[in-house]
Design a protein around this motif. Structure first.
Motif, short mmCIF file in Angstrom:
data_model
loop_
_atom_site.label_atom_id
_atom_site.label_comp_id
_atom_site.label_asym_id
_atom_site.label_seq_id
_atom_site.Cartn_x
_atom_site.Cartn_y
_atom_site.Cartn_z
N ALA A 295 1.79 9.04 -6.22
CA ALA A 295 1.79 10.50 -5.77
C ALA A 295 2.80 11.22 -6.66
CB ALA A 295 2.39 10.87 -4.14
N VAL B 214 0.75 -1.21 -0.07
CA VAL B 214 -0.09 -0.13 0.15
C VAL B 214 0.71 1.02 0.12
CG1 VAL B 214 -1.28 1.33 1.52
CG2 VAL B 214 -1.93 -1.20 1.12
N GLY C 13 -6.54 8.98 -10.20
CA GLY C 13 -6.55 9.63 -8.92
C GLY C 13 -6.08 8.73 -7.76
N PHE C 14 -5.05 7.97 -8.07
CA PHE C 14 -4.63 7.00 -6.94
C PHE C 14 -3.96 7.59 -5.89
CE2 PHE C 14 -6.30 3.42 -9.48
CZ PHE C 14 -6.67 2.67 -8.55
N GLU C 15 -3.70 8.93 -6.10
CA GLU C 15 -3.14 9.59 -4.77
C GLU C 15 -3.89 9.50 -3.67
OE1 GLU C 15 -3.71 11.01 -7.50
OE2 GLU C 15 -4.47 13.00 -7.20
N LEU C 16 -5.30 9.56 -3.73
CA LEU C 16 -6.04 9.28 -2.75
C LEU C 16 -5.84 8.28 -2.03
CD1 LEU C 16 -8.64 10.25 -1.35
CD2 LEU C 16 -9.91 8.88 -2.98
N ALA C 17 -5.24 7.01 -2.54
CA ALA C 17 -4.75 5.83 -1.80
C ALA C 17 -3.88 6.18 -0.72
CB ALA C 17 -4.25 4.82 -2.58
N TYR D 128 -3.98 8.81 1.01
CA TYR D 128 -4.82 9.48 2.47
C TYR D 128 -5.54 8.56 3.02
CZ TYR D 128 -3.28 14.02 0.21
OH TYR D 128 -2.26 14.99 -0.32
N LEU D 129 -6.23 7.56 2.15
CA LEU D 129 -6.80 6.75 2.66
C LEU D 129 -5.91 5.67 3.65
CD1 LEU D 129 -8.91 5.57 -0.58
CD2 LEU D 129 -9.73 6.34 1.84
N ALA D 130 -4.83 5.25 3.23
CA ALA D 130 -3.65 4.52 4.10
C ALA D 130 -3.76 5.30 5.45
CB ALA D 130 -2.60 4.20 3.45
N LEU D 131 -3.38 6.52 5.26
CA LEU D 131 -2.73 7.42 6.41
C LEU D 131 -4.05 7.51 7.40
CD1 LEU D 131 -0.86 10.58 4.96
CD2 LEU D 131 0.08 8.73 6.31
#
Lengths: 111, 227
Positions: free
Chosen positions: B22, B14, B157-161, B163-166
């Motif tokens: 990113a 992840v 838009g996978f940079e959202l991943a 923020y989800l992981a954090l």
């Protein structure tokens, strides 16, 4: 200029980041035995990481172009909300990321 | 340790996917993972590196995320303080979340400074074996994540991943009212202060959030003491 191609900037950043890894993890292995954490400092240390993570996520998801982005059209926010609910229920990070990305993609393509 | 290997791998994958999505190139991602070795901090500074934020802000942000390790180190210091400093330095680098959790579960009495066996070879062997396996499994997962992340189109838009992981790391830290009040006020200040120069809104937000959480805890204790 894309900063991810600026090797001088990245190398300096990573060197400093490695130092933060070592000095935090090793802080009390290196300090003299008489040195102890005052209770109030320890409390502050317990809250700081959660607040730092929150600040990063809030600026990433709830802002756009250096402006607050608090609107129904903020797809990232709905995705994060859906993913967070899944994580609170299941404690499963993969499920959270999957649901969050699916919600984001559905909203992006069809909303 | 071995039952935890799949969880470490997943967290590594992840982190790896999120780093590459990113915008980090794979060579830079490899350099970062093999030096920094702190997943949450790596993900937290990714949006800062992407915009070329001033390095002191990058470092202080990582430091804040890593402050939890200071508490870990304080709790397990008696098992390590007697070691020669090269070994202590190595332990400092390898002492992540998981190593600490397993080590303190096994050597709880020594951690309290009560046992007579502080800093014995068994403890060092247990810690070192655990930490080395953790390092290898985590790095393998991260490299796999770089390869997977490199295959994904960037417009998804996978940079959202990241923020989800954090957020998945964040949620277990926030169990009680003072912490909830702290992160809500942090989020408010971070969003309103996003236009401040040099990303100083981040640090201001953390300062306000920690203060609110501490005040909340003091208020709660006073109320409990009265009843």
């Amino acid at each position: 200029m894309n900063h991810f191609h600026d090797w001088g900037y990245l190398a300096a950043a990573f060197a400093g980041l490695t130092v933060t890894t070592v000095i935090t993890r090793g802080s009390f292995f290196m300090l003299p035995a008489r040195f102890a954490l005052p209770a109030q400092v320890e409390r502050a240390l317990r809250y700081a990481p959660a607040c730092a993570l929150t600040a990063i996520v809030a600026q990433g998801v709830l802002t756009r172009n250096h402006e607050p982005f608090l609107s129904f059209e903020n797809n990232q926010w709905w995705a994060l909300l859906a993913g967070s609910i899944v994580f609170v229920k299941t404690r499963n990070m993969i499920a959270m990321i999957t649901v969050g990305m699916v919600v984001f993609t559905v909203l992006r393509l069809w909303a | 340790m071995m039952p935890l290997a799949p969880a470490i791998t997943v967290w590594g994958v992840v982190t790896g996917v999120a780093m590459v999505n990113a915008g980090l190139t794979i060579p830079a991602a490899l350099l970062m993972t093999f030096t920094v070795f702190a997943g949450s901090a790596q993900l937290a500074v990714m949006p800062l590196l992407a915009t070329g934020a001033p390095l002191p802000i990058v470092w202080v942000t990582a430091l804040l995320v890593n402050l939890r390790f200071v508490i870990f180190a304080a709790a397990s210091r008696w098992s390590f303080m007697h070691l020669p400093w090269p070994q202590r330095l190595l332990a400092s680098y390898l002492n992540g979340d998981l190593g600490f959790a397993l080590f303190s579960r096994r050597f709880a009495a020594a951690d309290a400074g009560l046992g007579n066996d502080n800093g014995n070879p068994e403890q060092w062997g247990y810690f070192y074996g655990l930490a080395v396996v953790n390092w290898i499994v985590w790095q393998a997962g991260s490299v796999l994540g770089f390869l997977i992340g490199g295959l994904m189109p960037s417009d998804w838009g996978f940079e959202l991943a990241a923020y989800l992981a954090l957020t998945a790391v964040l949620i277990p830290m926030v169990q009680r009212m003072p912490a909830i009040a702290g992160i809500v006020s942090t989020a408010a200040v971070a969003v309103l202060g996003v236009g401040l120069p040099m990303r100083l809104g981040l640090l201001l937000a953390v300062l306000v959030g920690v203060t609110v959480a501490l005040l909340g805890e003091a208020w709660r204790e006073r109320r409990l003491a009265r009843t």
